[in-house]
Design a protein around this motif. Structure first.
Motif, mmCIF file in Angstrom:
data_model
loop_
_atom_site.group_PDB
_atom_site.id
_atom_site.type_symbol
_atom_site.label_atom_id
_atom_site.label_comp_id
_atom_site.label_asym_id
_atom_site.label_seq_id
_atom_site.Cartn_x
_atom_site.Cartn_y
_atom_site.Cartn_z
ATOM 1 N N GLN A 169 0.668 -1.188 0.035
ATOM 2 C CA GLN A 169 -0.045 0.074 -0.037
ATOM 3 C C GLN A 169 0.823 1.282 -0.078
ATOM 4 O OE1 GLN A 169 -3.350 0.136 2.802
ATOM 5 N NE2 GLN A 169 -2.674 2.030 3.434
ATOM 6 N N ILE A 170 1.970 1.176 0.706
ATOM 7 C CA ILE A 170 2.855 2.430 0.923
ATOM 8 C C ILE A 170 3.804 2.527 0.003
ATOM 9 C CG2 ILE A 170 3.949 3.974 2.500
ATOM 10 C CD1 ILE A 170 1.020 3.997 3.243
ATOM 11 N N PHE A 171 4.461 1.365 0.008
ATOM 12 C CA PHE A 171 5.678 1.340 -0.702
ATOM 13 C C PHE A 171 5.531 0.805 -2.212
ATOM 14 C CE2 PHE A 171 6.835 1.388 3.687
ATOM 15 C CZ PHE A 171 7.767 2.434 3.702
ATOM 16 N N ARG A 172 4.392 0.330 -2.385
ATOM 17 C CA ARG A 172 4.159 -0.043 -3.922
ATOM 18 C C ARG A 172 5.075 -1.172 -4.258
ATOM 19 N NH1 ARG A 172 -0.112 2.352 -2.837
ATOM 20 N NH2 ARG A 172 -1.118 4.224 -4.085
ATOM 21 N N VAL A 173 5.090 -2.078 -3.469
ATOM 22 C CA VAL A 173 6.072 -2.987 -3.976
ATOM 23 C C VAL A 173 5.153 -4.189 -4.699
ATOM 24 C CG1 VAL A 173 7.774 -5.034 -2.930
ATOM 25 C CG2 VAL A 173 7.577 -2.668 -1.760
ATOM 26 N N LYS A 174 5.979 -4.603 -5.435
ATOM 27 C CA LYS A 174 5.175 -5.914 -6.526
ATOM 28 C C LYS A 174 6.214 -7.235 -6.186
ATOM 29 C CE LYS A 174 3.465 -2.656 -10.082
ATOM 30 N NZ LYS A 174 3.396 -2.319 -11.415
ATOM 31 N N ARG A 175 7.346 -6.967 -6.068
ATOM 32 C CA ARG A 175 8.101 -8.209 -5.990
ATOM 33 C C ARG A 175 9.198 -7.939 -4.948
ATOM 34 N NH1 ARG A 175 7.959 -6.298 -10.756
ATOM 35 N NH2 ARG A 175 10.366 -5.625 -10.518
#
Length: 227
Positions: free
Chosen positions: A141-147
């Motif tokens: 949500q905050i750091f927009r991490v996908k992998r």
């Protein structure tokens, strides 16, 4: 008799959920850093690099006083640093409990990683990682991490990877198992209801306790340091 059946049903449900969490995520534990410095093989490193992870997430594990990581947290940080210097991922995401002035995990973690020479822009801090579930949810949500690569001890890894998966993050785990930690039996026992709790939170689609401004992992982490 009815009470006995209810107890049995509850036991089977908990056992089933724990089994589901462990078995579904076991294949995603790519390696384990042990006391043997060469415990991560070239094949394992190749698998980790193939993920093209945006960051290595280190989950908090307590501090001693106000300035030192516990042995468990130190091993997590050392493992993450080895992965970072090996080129597994260009960023490190530190997540832990910064709930009071007397217990600031992030201060200790950030200081440790800085001392190891990691550039400021490559270090991201999540000051509201109050739980494993919150850390995974906020990574998305905050750091927009996908992998990402997750670093914690193996006993805890199944739940951490499950939380990532359910928050739509593709993750591989590297266990920080350099020693036998005091009180491990208690942690193993507590992990059973903890997996059940996170399973329920996932089903409820519970948001993390705190939201906040978006800080993309693809940018600079300096703004997240909170100093």
């Amino acid at each position: 008799m009815v009470l006995l059946l209810l107890v049995l049903a509850a036991f089977l449900a908990v056992a089933g959920i724990n089994g589901h969490v462990v078995l579904s995520e076991k294949p995603n534990i790519a390696a384990s850093m042990t006391s043997d410095a060469g415990s991560i093989s070239n094949a394992q490193l190749k698998r980790l690099k193939k993920l093209n992870a945006q960051c290595i997430m280190v989950l908090g594990a307590g501090i001693i006083g106000t300035e030192r990581p516990t042995p468990m947290l130190k091993d997590r940080l050392d493992t993450a640093l080895k992965l970072y210097w090996a080129g597994v991922s260009p960023k490190i995401l530190l997540t832990g409990d910064n709930g009071s002035v007397h217990h600031n995990e992030l201060h200790v973690m950030l200081k440790y990683v800085r001392k190891a020479g990691v550039p400021e822009a490559d270090i991201f801090c999540d000051h509201a990682g109050f739980s494993t579930y919150d850390s995974a949810a906020r990574a998305k949500q905050i750091f927009r991490v996908k992998r990402m690569i997750v670093v914690t001890q193996t006993y805890h890894m199944y739940r951490a990877l499950y939380d990532c998966s359910e928050n739509h993050i593709t993750a591989l785990g590297v266990g920080a198992d350099q020693q036998r930690y005091s009180g491990q039996l208690v942690r193993d026992v507590r992990e059973v209801p903890a997996r059940l709790k996170d399973f329920i939170l996932v089903q409820m689609e519970e948001p993390p306790k705190l939201g906040g401004e978006v800080i993309p992992i693809t940018g600079s982490g300096v703004i997240s340091h909170g100093e």
